[in-house]
Scaffold this active site. Structure first.
Site, mmCIF file in Angstrom:
data_model
loop_
_atom_site.group_PDB
_atom_site.id
_atom_site.type_symbol
_atom_site.label_atom_id
_atom_site.label_comp_id
_atom_site.label_asym_id
_atom_site.label_seq_id
_atom_site.Cartn_x
_atom_site.Cartn_y
_atom_site.Cartn_z
ATOM 1 N N GLU A 249 44.956 29.564 -40.768
ATOM 2 C CA GLU A 249 44.022 30.304 -39.911
ATOM 3 C C GLU A 249 43.119 31.081 -40.850
ATOM 4 O O GLU A 249 43.541 32.045 -41.479
ATOM 5 C CB GLU A 249 44.799 31.221 -38.955
ATOM 6 C CG GLU A 249 43.969 31.685 -37.769
ATOM 7 C CD GLU A 249 43.095 32.871 -38.125
ATOM 8 O OE1 GLU A 249 41.878 32.642 -38.395
ATOM 9 O OE2 GLU A 249 43.587 33.994 -38.134
ATOM 10 N N CYS A 287 39.152 38.161 -37.684
ATOM 11 C CA CYS A 287 38.551 36.834 -37.812
ATOM 12 C C CYS A 287 37.678 36.472 -36.617
ATOM 13 O O CYS A 287 36.820 35.605 -36.720
ATOM 14 C CB CYS A 287 39.648 35.785 -37.967
ATOM 15 S SG CYS A 287 40.679 36.028 -39.416
#
Length: 481
Positions: A249, A287
């Site tokens: 990720e 993110c």
């Protein structure tokens, strides 16, 4: 918060020969001193995890579920203490830190629920062809082996939870490496796991420095790697171990699209407030924080001043103050990097509407427009409280602007039209499309991950459980089906 913290080696506390200090990015005060495992202790933890693979996989579901439930309940009991710890080591405003603890509570609860129902097996008749007469296939999932979980600094509790909880749920031993800047929250999870009856060796929390990570990555006894962090480091890991299973990720530069039908004053006020909040809520260090706003030209002139006003209304300052919305970045170096990117964009012709000032590790919430496409700020993940706004002519141009990025984690689309929502779902090259809100929405039970250089694989409890396991088929013969 200034005592020396032991690490967790195969389920027990241990100390090494060295220590390092964890300091607050807000005021530089000492938060804690952490013991560092020696190479021999790391080897002991890996060997113990490898030795217990079969035993842990065979552990009854109720044992694993009970352990996960225990951690969830204990997190509730210690919410305020842990929130203060997150805020101290990370610089995250305490109101957001409390939310992070709440999310970790849910992650362990979801994992307990999934552990109880996981792997019941799928039965498939094979007598659909003559050669399969009397045969039945039963497919179940089994752990691939020990998981190496590498967690980042920005959610020091919850992203550790997203590594540990799914592993325990499927019966896969795990070695957790918390971020060196924020190891204390991960060590708290070790305290809570130590209160359970999980097999010795099934988990360790090792705060080793980053320069010792390659040895762990290369270890053949750790066949599964779950990494959250930068794309540079993540792909370097994958390239170095091409035969391992890697879940990566790796971040993004989240876009919020505001389309022409989202045009009332109420609509634009809502969009502006959500955009301002979630471009800054972790100091921009998420993110899926809003980095880009892509607004239809018909609403751009009304939306931009609303965004600027909402950003300027964000309260900045001491993260321990419950009224603070935006605290410092994780370090002064991180803030200096953000500062340099903004300065580069302004020198290239971007217009600065608000912010653009640094004070130590803190960077003022910032809004720019007219950012040239070739600048670093336009191309990379800023990971700071900086927002760019651009206008586009229509839906097709808006969606093309979202896709004009090497990243593809999540996107938000402000529209009332259901058909537009489905077109966005088809057209946008991202792992998740959030309709009527910013890209920053994440429910911890949903699949979470990206496309393009935002990574591979999915987190979210059940989906991580699938990533940590593989299908194994049992064929039964001679049955009267």
């Amino acid at each position: 918060m200034t005592s020396t913290h032991a690490f967790w080696l195969a389920g027990r506390q241990a100390t090494g020969e060295a220590t390092f200090d964890v300091t607050s990015p807000w005021d530089g005060r000492l938060v804690g001193t952490v013991a560092v495992p020696t190479d021999a202790q790391v080897e002991e933890a890996v060997a113990a995890a490898h030795a217990v693979v079969d035993e842990f996989a065979a552990t009854p579901a109720h044992v694993r579920a009970a352990a996960l439930d225990h951690v969830s309940k204990r997190l509730v009991e210690r919410t305020e203490e842990i929130a203060q710890l997150i805020s101290a080591e990370n610089g995250k405003p305490v109101k957001w830190a409390r939310g992070e603890v709440g999310r970790a509570v849910s992650v362990f609860r979801f994992a307990a629920e999934e552990a109880r129902r996981f792997n019941g097996g799928d039965a498939q008749r094979l007598d659909t062809d003559l050669g399969g007469q009397g045969r039945l296939a039963l497919t179940r999932r089994f752990p691939k082996g020990v998981v190496l979980g590498i967690a980042p600094f920005n959610f020091p509790l919850n992203l550790c939870a997203h590594k540990i909880a799914p592993a325990i749920a499927v019966g896969a031993p795990i070695i957790l490496k918390p971020a060196p800047a924020t190891p204390l929250s991960g060590l708290v999870l070790g305290e809570l796991l130590a209160e359970t009856e999980l097999p010795a060796g099934s988990w360790s929390v090792l705060p080793v420095p980053n320069d010792r990570m390659p040895a762990l990555v290369q270890d053949e006894r750790l066949p599964v790697i779950s990494f959250t962090g930068s794309d540079k480091v993540g792909y370097a890991i994958m390239d170095s171990v091409p035969r391992k299973h890697c879940t990566l990720e790796l971040g993004g530069n989240g876009a919020a699209v505001v389309l022409a039908d989202f045009a009332s004053e109420e609509d634009l006020d809502w969009a502006a407030t959500r955009i301002a909040t979630f471009s800054n809520y972790q100091g921009g260090q998420s993110c899926i924080s809003v980095q880009r706003v892509i607004a239809d030209t018909s609403v751009y002139d009304r939306l931009l001043p609303k965004i600027v006003a909402a950003v300027e209304a964000q309260s900045t300052g001491d993260p321990s103050d419950p009224s603070t919305d935006v605290g410092p970045l994780v370090s002064e170096d991180a803030a200096k990097r953000v500062e340099s990117w903004v300065e580069e964009a302004v020198e290239a012709g971007a217009r600065l509407h608000t912010g653009g000032k640094r004070d130590g590790a803190s960077y003022a919430p910032t809004v720019l427009s007219g950012v040239p496409a070739h600048t670093t700020l336009a191309c990379e993940e800023v990971f700071g409280p900086v927002l760019t706004v651009q206008s586009v002519d229509g839906e097709a141009e808006a969606f093309a602007a979202v896709n004009d990025s090497k990243y593809g984690l999540q996107a938000g689309v402000f529209t009332h039209d259901l058909q537009t929502a489905f077109r966005a779902h088809r057209a946008l090259e991202v792992g998740g499309v959030i309709v009527g809100d910013v890209p920053s929405y994440r429910a911890d039970q949903m699949p979470y991950g990206g496309a393009k250089q935002s990574g591979v694989g999915r987190e979210g409890v059940r989906f991580a459980m699938d990533d940590y396991t593989y299908e194994r088929v049992l064929v039964l013969t001679g049955l009267a089906l």
